[in-house]
Scaffold this motif. Structure first.
Motif, PDB file in Angstrom:
ATOM      1  N   VAL A  58       0.836  -1.201   0.000  1.00 38.12           N
ATOM      2  CA  VAL A  58       0.000   0.000   0.000  1.00 38.12           C
ATOM      3  C   VAL A  58       0.873   1.255   0.000  1.00 38.12           C
ATOM      4  O   VAL A  58       1.832   1.357   0.759  1.00 38.12           O
ATOM      5  N   LEU A  66      -5.415   6.027  -1.160  1.00 38.22           N
ATOM      6  CA  LEU A  66      -4.332   5.045  -1.103  1.00 38.22           C
ATOM      7  C   LEU A  66      -4.239   4.311  -2.426  1.00 38.22           C
ATOM      8  O   LEU A  66      -5.201   4.243  -3.197  1.00 38.22           O
ATOM      9  N   ILE A  93      -3.027   0.632  -4.125  1.00 39.05           N
ATOM     10  CA  ILE A  93      -2.646  -0.763  -3.940  1.00 39.05           C
ATOM     11  C   ILE A  93      -1.719  -1.164  -5.076  1.00 39.05           C
ATOM     12  O   ILE A  93      -2.048  -1.010  -6.249  1.00 39.05           O
ATOM     13  N   ASN A 132       0.005  -4.481  -5.506  1.00 36.38           N
ATOM     14  CA  ASN A 132       0.153  -5.830  -4.957  1.00 36.38           C
ATOM     15  C   ASN A 132       1.114  -6.681  -5.777  1.00 36.38           C
ATOM     16  O   ASN A 132       0.963  -6.801  -6.981  1.00 36.38           O
ATOM     17  N   LEU A 168      -8.742  -4.118  -0.263  1.00 38.24           N
ATOM     18  CA  LEU A 168      -9.081  -2.895   0.450  1.00 38.24           C
ATOM     19  C   LEU A 168      -9.839  -3.177   1.740  1.00 38.24           C
ATOM     20  O   LEU A 168      -9.573  -2.547   2.772  1.00 38.24           O
ATOM     21  N   ILE A 193      -7.523  -4.112   4.559  1.00 38.69           N
ATOM     22  CA  ILE A 193      -6.757  -2.954   5.039  1.00 38.69           C
ATOM     23  C   ILE A 193      -7.609  -2.107   5.982  1.00 38.69           C
ATOM     24  O   ILE A 193      -7.178  -1.745   7.086  1.00 38.69           O
TER      25      ILE A 193
END
Length: 200
Positions: A71, A87, A89, A91, A132, A135
């Motif tokens: 993140v 934010l 991501i 990954n 998400l 998180i």
């Protein structure tokens, strides 16, 4: 169970059903406090004055990349009764800790075939998916715990009852223009507090 209760007690998801929330991309998140109580402080002269609970909420948001290395955080603001954050991501499954644990367990000849990776839910276990919701679940849980432990003498009774709203709002940011517009909205939120839909 759906047939038994005919969806009467089912709360529909606020997420976009066709979207994988583990997909790389930018997300605009809004999380409200329970009943929109102003747990985090107040806005004075266009600036947010954080109390002890607000400082905890800000600090833990900034800790997200420590917990979830994929993140990247951008603009965020803690308001009296909610927070906004952008934010991204990014990954990479090859460096994912959950992935490494899963591969290790699959290679373990002593693993029980009755309980595959992910337990009885198998691959549908949300704790095996970096997304998400995971998180935000961590963020809300961590802030709730630490705020309720807060030793701020003035607000102790207040923080003992701290809680988030059960869900959160999200927006998938699809264009650069949208990203810049949301970023500006977040940064200017205290200046526009009296016009905010969460104002109370």
């Amino acid at each position: 169970m759906n047939n038994l209760y005919k969806h009467k007690y089912r709360i529909p998801s606020a997420r976009l059903q066709s979207w994988d929330y583990g997909t790389n991309g930018a997300y605009f998140v809004t999380i409200c406090t329970h009943d929109r109580h102003p747990f985090f402080g107040k806005v004075q002269n266009g600036e947010m004055q954080l109390n002890a609970a607000g400082m905890i909420a800000a600090e833990i948001w900034q800790r997200i990349p420590d917990q979830f290395p994929y993140v990247i955080l951008d603009a965020f603001v803690i308001m009296p009764n909610h927070m906004h954050g952008l934010l991204y991501i990014n990954n990479n499954p090859s460096t994912d800790a959950i992935h490494r644990v899963s591969v290790s367990a699959q290679a373990n000849p002593g693993a029980s075939s009755d309980h595959p990776i992910g337990g009885i839910t198998g691959g549908k276990n949300p704790m095996l998916h970096e997304n998400l919701s995971r998180i935000i679940r961590w963020y809300k849980g961590r802030t709730t715990f630490e705020i309720r432990q807060c030793k701020d003498a003035i607000n102790r009774v207040f923080t003992d009852h701290f809680a988030w709203q059960s869900r959160f709002h999200d927006h998938i940011v699809r264009t650069d223009d949208s990203f810049l517009r949301i970023q500006a909205y977040i940064l200017n939120n205290p200046l526009q507090w009296s016009e905010d839909r969460f104002y109370s």
